[in-house]
Design an enzyme around this catalytic site. Structure first.
Site, PDB file in Angstrom:
ATOM      1  N   PHE A   1       0.856  -1.180   0.000  1.00 24.55           N
ATOM      2  CA  PHE A   1       0.000   0.000   0.000  1.00 24.55           C
ATOM      3  C   PHE A   1       0.893   1.232   0.000  1.00 24.55           C
ATOM      4  O   PHE A   1       1.709   1.423   0.899  1.00 24.55           O
ATOM      5  CB  PHE A   1      -0.927   0.048   1.220  1.00 24.55           C
ATOM      6  CG  PHE A   1      -1.862   1.228   1.181  1.00 24.55           C
ATOM      7  CD1 PHE A   1      -3.075   1.141   0.520  1.00 24.55           C
ATOM      8  CD2 PHE A   1      -1.517   2.432   1.778  1.00 24.55           C
ATOM      9  CE1 PHE A   1      -3.929   2.230   0.454  1.00 24.55           C
ATOM     10  CE2 PHE A   1      -2.363   3.531   1.721  1.00 24.55           C
ATOM     11  CZ  PHE A   1      -3.579   3.432   1.051  1.00 24.55           C
TER      12      PHE A   1
ATOM     13  N   ASP B   1       9.427   2.721   1.339  1.00 25.11           N
ATOM     14  CA  ASP B   1       8.292   3.487   1.835  1.00 25.11           C
ATOM     15  C   ASP B   1       8.253   3.328   3.351  1.00 25.11           C
ATOM     16  O   ASP B   1       7.760   2.333   3.868  1.00 25.11           O
ATOM     17  CB  ASP B   1       7.015   2.969   1.172  1.00 25.11           C
ATOM     18  CG  ASP B   1       5.751   3.653   1.675  1.00 25.11           C
ATOM     19  OD1 ASP B   1       5.804   4.305   2.735  1.00 25.11           O
ATOM     20  OD2 ASP B   1       4.696   3.494   1.040  1.00 25.11           O
TER      21      ASP B   1
ATOM     22  N   LYS C   1       3.104  10.794   7.363  1.00 24.86           N
ATOM     23  CA  LYS C   1       2.292  10.516   8.548  1.00 24.86           C
ATOM     24  C   LYS C   1       2.691  11.400   9.726  1.00 24.86           C
ATOM     25  O   LYS C   1       2.376  12.579   9.750  1.00 24.86           O
ATOM     26  CB  LYS C   1       2.314   9.039   8.894  1.00 24.86           C
ATOM     27  CG  LYS C   1       1.442   8.200   7.946  1.00 24.86           C
ATOM     28  CD  LYS C   1       1.065   6.879   8.538  1.00 24.86           C
ATOM     29  CE  LYS C   1       0.237   6.036   7.564  1.00 24.86           C
ATOM     30  NZ  LYS C   1      -1.094   6.597   7.300  1.00 24.86           N
TER      31      LYS C   1
END
Length: 411
Positions: free
Chosen positions: A140, A231, A260
């Site tokens: 993802f 990532d 984030k």
């Protein structure tokens, strides 16, 4: 009065639903305040927040250092496009590069993880002059068109095809399959320029790779002259008990995406790369309006200071072990639990059934948790969590699992 209050809260939630795009799976709770590892709803009820805004409240809600930095910066300068220089931005960049993996000394600043992945795709294409990219099964990386192209789940991809071409998916933690694909590509097309991986898969189920996997991928990227993009949007900045999850396996990428919690709750993302890689982009080929704004940079500098100076990486390691040991004890106690996995404070509890009822029951017991697929409870506590809070959360989860077993007739 409580019934009236609940009615007003429900009315406001319905009104918000009437305005906002219907694209979120929503929890029936209206949050109005947060501090540390707790949030409060509009009725004053407290929740232990192991959702943390999908990992965004990394240093705790309304962290004092972050709040103070934002207040000070808001009184000086809120916006400054990267076409102009800025003192706060420079202070943050110095701090970020000082703790980045070795050699990643050039930075592109943006506003989210998906933006970071979009930039990484363009950097890889420009530097390698090859359009192909390899991602992992259950990956993802975001839902914008480029990031979506390297995200595995068909439920996200199918409605928006055609996506970017040249994307191949290989099983996660299977370097042999990756090597087969790269060898075939080198013989036939020479179209693949990069491999992108999450060091630990988040949305895909909190999947931790086998020891040696990332090191082997690094070797394969070197052998076939590819960029390794990691990532670290969910796994980075101390969450796994190391500042960067890749450090668990001694691997340094060519490009790294972060976002984030990097600005303590203020929207921010970044791509870090080796200088020769980042310098493939020329003036005007990639830019944005808000990336690197002073407000976000002030918050991010304060966040990094908290993580490093308050030893939140060490706390994530210690509390992660405490929580994982507690979750493993629950696994031994409850037949409904199939597996417990993760590193540091990036943890997953796989159940034998859909987790939705457990998550909803958690709200009524004052515990907020996430899903990771249909049957995995994802726990992303703020790195400031302590043993008392963790014990309370484990006790609540114990009761929730007991109720789930009773509901399903599990003996």
């Amino acid at each position: 009065m409580e019934g009236v209050s609940m009615s007003l809260e429900g009315s406001r939630m319905k009104e918000e639903d009437s305005y906002i795009a219907n694209v979120f799976q929503r929890y029936p709770v209206e949050l109005v305040r947060g501090k540390g590892a707790y949030v409060w709803d509009s009725n004053g009820k407290a929740y232990i927040d192991f959702m943390a805004g999908y990992g965004v409240a990394l240093v705790g809600h309304c962290n004092d250092k972050v709040v103070d930095a934002v207040k000070r910066q808001a009184e000086r300068l809120i916006t400054c496009h990267c076409s102009c220089y800025n003192d706060t931005r420079l202070e943050f960049l110095r701090r970020l590069v000082s703790v980045a993996p070795k050699g990643l000394n050039k930075v592109f600043l943006c506003n989210s993880g998906a933006e970071a992945c979009e930039a990484a795709i363009k950097i890889a294409r420009k530097y390698t002059k090859r359009h192909g990219i390899v991602a992992a099964v259950n990956s993802f990386h975001g839902k914008t068109m480029g990031a979506l192209s390297i995200t595995y789940a068909s439920k996200y991809r199918e409605p928006f095809k055609p996506l970017l071409d040249g994307v191949n998916f290989v099983p996660y933690s299977n370097a042999d399959r990756l090597e087969e694909l790269l060898e075939q590509d080198s013989r036939e097309r020479r179209s693949i320029g990069a491999v992108i991986l999450e060091p630990i898969q988040g949305e895909g189920g909190i999947n931790v790779p086998d020891d040696g996997y990332l090191a082997r991928v690094r070797e394969l990227c070197n052998k076939y002259d590819l960029l390794l993009i990691l990532d670290e949007i969910q796994s980075g900045l101390g969450r796994t008990g190391m500042l960067w999850a890749s450090e668990h396996w001694g691997v340094v990428p060519d490009v790294m995406c972060i976002a984030k919690g990097m600005a303590g709750g203020v929207p921010m993302g970044a791509v870090l790369a080796r200088q020769e890689v980042m310098d493939a982009l020329k003036v005007g080929e990639h830019s944005n309006t808000f990336g690197g704004n002073p407000l976000a940079c002030a918050a991010a500098k304060a966040t990094l200071d908290c993580i490093i100076e308050d030893d939140l990486v060490g706390n994530a390691s210690r509390m992660g072990k405490y929580m994982k040991d507690g979750l493993l004890a629950l696994k031994d106690k409850h037949k409904v639990v199939r597996d417990v996995r993760g590193l540091g404070l990036m943890l997953g509890v796989e159940l034998r059934f859909d987790v939705r009822d457990v998550l909803m029951d958690g709200l009524s017991h004052g515990l907020m948790m996430l899903y990771s697929g249909r049957n995995v409870i994802r726990l992303l506590p703020p790195l400031v969590v302590d043993e008392d809070i963790a014990s309370r959360a484990l006790s609540i989860l114990d009761r929730l699992l007991t109720r789930e077993e009773e509901r399903r007739g599990v003996v």
